[in-house]
Write a protein that holds these residues in place. Structure first.
Motif, PDB file in Angstrom:
ATOM      1  N   LEU A  72       0.854  -1.179   0.000  1.00 52.31           N
ATOM      2  CA  LEU A  72       0.000   0.000   0.000  1.00 52.31           C
ATOM      3  C   LEU A  72       0.891   1.229   0.000  1.00 52.31           C
ATOM      4  N   ARG A  73       0.794   2.017  -1.078  1.00 45.77           N
ATOM      5  CA  ARG A  73       1.641   3.203  -1.232  1.00 45.77           C
ATOM      6  C   ARG A  73       0.878   4.443  -0.768  1.00 45.77           C
ATOM      7  N   ILE A  74       1.471   5.154   0.185  1.00 49.07           N
ATOM      8  CA  ILE A  74       0.848   6.357   0.731  1.00 49.07           C
ATOM      9  C   ILE A  74       1.829   7.511   0.609  1.00 49.07           C
ATOM     10  N   THR A  75       1.339   8.626   0.106  1.00 37.55           N
ATOM     11  CA  THR A  75       2.164   9.815  -0.077  1.00 37.55           C
ATOM     12  C   THR A  75       1.553  10.963   0.710  1.00 37.55           C
ATOM     13  N   GLY A  76       2.376  11.636   1.530  1.00 38.35           N
ATOM     14  CA  GLY A  76       1.843  12.735   2.320  1.00 38.35           C
ATOM     15  C   GLY A  76       2.931  13.623   2.881  1.00 38.35           C
ATOM     16  N   ARG A  78       3.212  14.058   6.405  1.00 38.86           N
ATOM     17  CA  ARG A  78       3.483  13.682   7.797  1.00 38.86           C
ATOM     18  C   ARG A  78       4.891  13.106   7.935  1.00 38.86           C
ATOM     19  N   ASP A  79       5.544  13.428   9.046  1.00 39.38           N
ATOM     20  CA  ASP A  79       6.856  12.881   9.343  1.00 39.38           C
ATOM     21  C   ASP A  79       6.779  11.354   9.352  1.00 39.38           C
ATOM     22  N   ALA A  80       7.807  10.707   8.801  1.00 39.50           N
ATOM     23  CA  ALA A  80       7.795   9.245   8.671  1.00 39.50           C
ATOM     24  C   ALA A  80       7.680   8.557  10.025  1.00 39.50           C
ATOM     25  N   LYS A  81       8.347   9.097  11.042  1.00 40.55           N
ATOM     26  CA  LYS A  81       8.267   8.488  12.380  1.00 40.55           C
ATOM     27  C   LYS A  81       6.853   8.611  12.943  1.00 40.55           C
ATOM     28  N   GLN A  82       6.228   9.750  12.700  1.00 37.03           N
ATOM     29  CA  GLN A  82       4.855   9.941  13.156  1.00 37.03           C
ATOM     30  C   GLN A  82       3.915   8.977  12.442  1.00 37.03           C
ATOM     31  N   PHE A  83       4.143   8.803  11.155  1.00 35.07           N
ATOM     32  CA  PHE A  83       3.304   7.877  10.389  1.00 35.07           C
ATOM     33  C   PHE A  83       3.453   6.456  10.929  1.00 35.07           C
ATOM     34  N   THR A  84       4.681   6.036  11.175  1.00 35.68           N
ATOM     35  CA  THR A  84       4.935   4.687  11.695  1.00 35.68           C
ATOM     36  C   THR A  84       4.225   4.474  13.026  1.00 35.68           C
ATOM     37  N   ASP A 100       4.400   1.368   1.912  1.00 36.90           N
ATOM     38  CA  ASP A 100       5.482   2.128   1.294  1.00 36.90           C
ATOM     39  C   ASP A 100       5.081   3.588   1.449  1.00 36.90           C
ATOM     40  N   TYR A 101       5.590   4.227   2.511  1.00 37.43           N
ATOM     41  CA  TYR A 101       5.195   5.605   2.799  1.00 37.43           C
ATOM     42  C   TYR A 101       6.250   6.580   2.305  1.00 37.43           C
ATOM     43  N   SER A 102       5.809   7.649   1.643  1.00 36.09           N
ATOM     44  CA  SER A 102       6.720   8.678   1.138  1.00 36.09           C
ATOM     45  C   SER A 102       6.282  10.042   1.648  1.00 36.09           C
ATOM     46  N   ARG A 103       7.222  10.740   2.285  1.00 37.95           N
ATOM     47  CA  ARG A 103       6.970  12.118   2.685  1.00 37.95           C
ATOM     48  C   ARG A 103       7.648  13.038   1.684  1.00 37.95           C
ATOM     49  N   VAL A 104       6.856  13.815   0.967  1.00 41.41           N
ATOM     50  CA  VAL A 104       7.406  14.686  -0.078  1.00 41.41           C
ATOM     51  C   VAL A 104       6.741  16.055  -0.009  1.00 41.41           C
ATOM     52  N   VAL A 122       0.328   4.780 -12.213  1.00 44.65           N
ATOM     53  CA  VAL A 122      -0.214   5.074 -10.892  1.00 44.65           C
ATOM     54  C   VAL A 122       0.910   4.871  -9.886  1.00 44.65           C
ATOM     55  N   THR A 123       1.398   5.976  -9.316  1.00 43.21           N
ATOM     56  CA  THR A 123       2.590   5.906  -8.473  1.00 43.21           C
ATOM     57  C   THR A 123       2.282   5.900  -6.980  1.00 43.21           C
ATOM     58  N   THR A 124       1.033   6.073  -6.606  1.00 37.39           N
ATOM     59  CA  THR A 124       0.647   5.997  -5.193  1.00 37.39           C
ATOM     60  C   THR A 124      -0.791   5.536  -5.118  1.00 37.39           C
ATOM     61  N   ASP A 125      -1.197   5.111  -3.943  1.00 38.69           N
ATOM     62  CA  ASP A 125      -2.581   4.662  -3.748  1.00 38.69           C
ATOM     63  C   ASP A 125      -3.385   5.662  -2.929  1.00 38.69           C
TER      64      ASP A 125
END
Length: 385
Positions: A72-76, A78-84, A100-104, A122-125
């Motif tokens: 599951l690809r998520i793009t946002g 939010r800080d990666a540690k916070q997301f985890t 697969d989380y990306s912070r950009v 489609v690069t994210t969900d």
């Protein structure tokens, strides 16, 4: 009595117990361990999640299909540690889904995803923080409809897309941060019109940030374009300090008395300063301006896993996990004015909300900036109005 008859009697005796058990709300035994740990850390009773089992009830077909999908690809943003931290309960509920989380940045988050989609990739969900780009996604028919997500209706109508293509997942209240040593409670405006009629706010006592999209756009949506056009000359007529600093810096400057109050201020940042001992507080005239951070699902990807995630995120459990991870004020209808999750909720409770949605930003944002800049630039000596 035969063994079969004995079993029938036993079933008859246990049936009422089973019926009662089936009707019970979530308990500490049924909640994910990470959820109970979050509630205990926040000192919140577990019963606050009564009904969460019903929120988690999704079609079996989604679960079966999600097990076959890839990451599951998520793009946002939010800080990666916070997301985890936030998704620990989700991982317990759906251990077969990997992330697969990306912070950009906003530009990369929106532009690159749009360009790729136009090229058939489609690069994210799941994408958060689309802001004023929702219309472009809609034009490409790139967003999945969310109205079949069980918790979609848990978000107030003014914080989700009327067509069902996005939903707010966190909010920020944008009002007035003031120095409690310099401003009396009796001078706090009950309405936004009161702000521009009380002399206490004149003569540079008010610091004005160049961020009209955070609060004034919400009032545009609630009160109309004509009201804003009438209001702007009165607001700038107070001779406020025109501040170039960010919102956080303005709140700090208010705490040391460089200005008596600043507009806009956020409840969250004000609460942080106050917690450090600063003489600041937060006040919201009516209606209360609120910005809504947007979440959507991109079409053509891992749709079932994405819907499970959005459904969980919008649930009571997901909203509390989000608050636990980064102190985001929730959008769930049950928590809108809960003191435990919303800074200065007592100052918001019972007041009408003016929500700045993605649609409003698209439709009126540019026009508001044009009007605002005319007054700002004139006061700053850049150009005539």
């Amino acid at each position: 009595m035969s063994p079969i008859d004995c079993r029938r009697v036993l079933v008859a005796l246990l049936a009422p117990i089973g019926f009662v058990a089936a009707g019970l709300s979530a308990t500490a035994d049924t909640l994910p361990k990470s959820t109970t740990a979050m509630l205990d850390s926040l000192k919140v009773e577990h019963s606050i999640l009564d009904g969460v089992d019903a929120e988690m009830k999704v079609p079996d077909a989604w679960l079966a299909a999600a097990k076959k999908e890839s990451k599951l690809r998520i793009t946002g943003s939010r800080d990666a540690k916070q997301f985890t931290e936030m998704v620990k309960p989700f991982r317990e509920r759906y251990p077969f889904i990997d992330f697969d989380y990306s912070r950009v940045s906003y530009g990369n988050r929106v532009v690159q995803i749009l360009v790729s989609y136009q090229q058939g990739r489609v690069t994210t969900d799941v994408i958060t923080g689309l802001g004023g780009s929702v219309a472009q996604f809609k034009e490409l028919k790139a967003l999945e409809n969310l109205t079949d997500v069980p918790t979609y209706n848990s978000t107030p109508a003014n914080m989700r897309d009327e067509e069902g293509f996005w939903v707010g997942h966190q909010v920020t209240h944008w009002c007035i941060t003031y120095n409690t040593k310099q401003i009396k409670e009796s001078d706090l405006p009950q309405t936004w019109d009161d702000l521009v009629t009380n002399p206490i706010w004149r003569g540079g006592h008010l610091g004005l940030g160049n961020r009209p999209q955070l609060w004034l756009l919400s009032l545009w949506g609630a009160k109309g374009e004509d009201w804003v056009k009438d209001y702007l000359p009165k607001l700038f007529g107070l001779n406020p300090q025109l501040r170039k600093e960010g919102i956080n810096a303005m709140i700090s400057l208010t705490s040391v008395g460089e200005m008596w109050a600043n507009l806009p201020g956020s409840g969250y940042r004000t609460q942080l300063e106050s917690g450090k001992g600063a003489p600041v507080s937060f006040h919201c005239p009516v209606p209360v301006p609120v910005s809504v951070n947007v979440m959507a699902i991109l079409r053509g990807g891992n749709t079932n896993s994405a819907k499970l995630f959005v459904n969980w995120n919008q649930s009571k459990e997901g909203q509390i996990a989000q608050y636990f991870a980064d102190a985001s004020a929730p959008v769930h209808s049950a928590f809108q004015d809960d003191d435990r999750f919303v800074p200065y909720a007592h100052n918001i409770r019972g007041k009408p909300i003016a929500a700045r949605s993605a649609n409003l930003l698209e439709e009126s944002g540019e026009q508001l900036f044009e009007l605002w800049n005319g007054y700002w630039d004139k006061r700053a000596g850049k150009s005539p109005l």
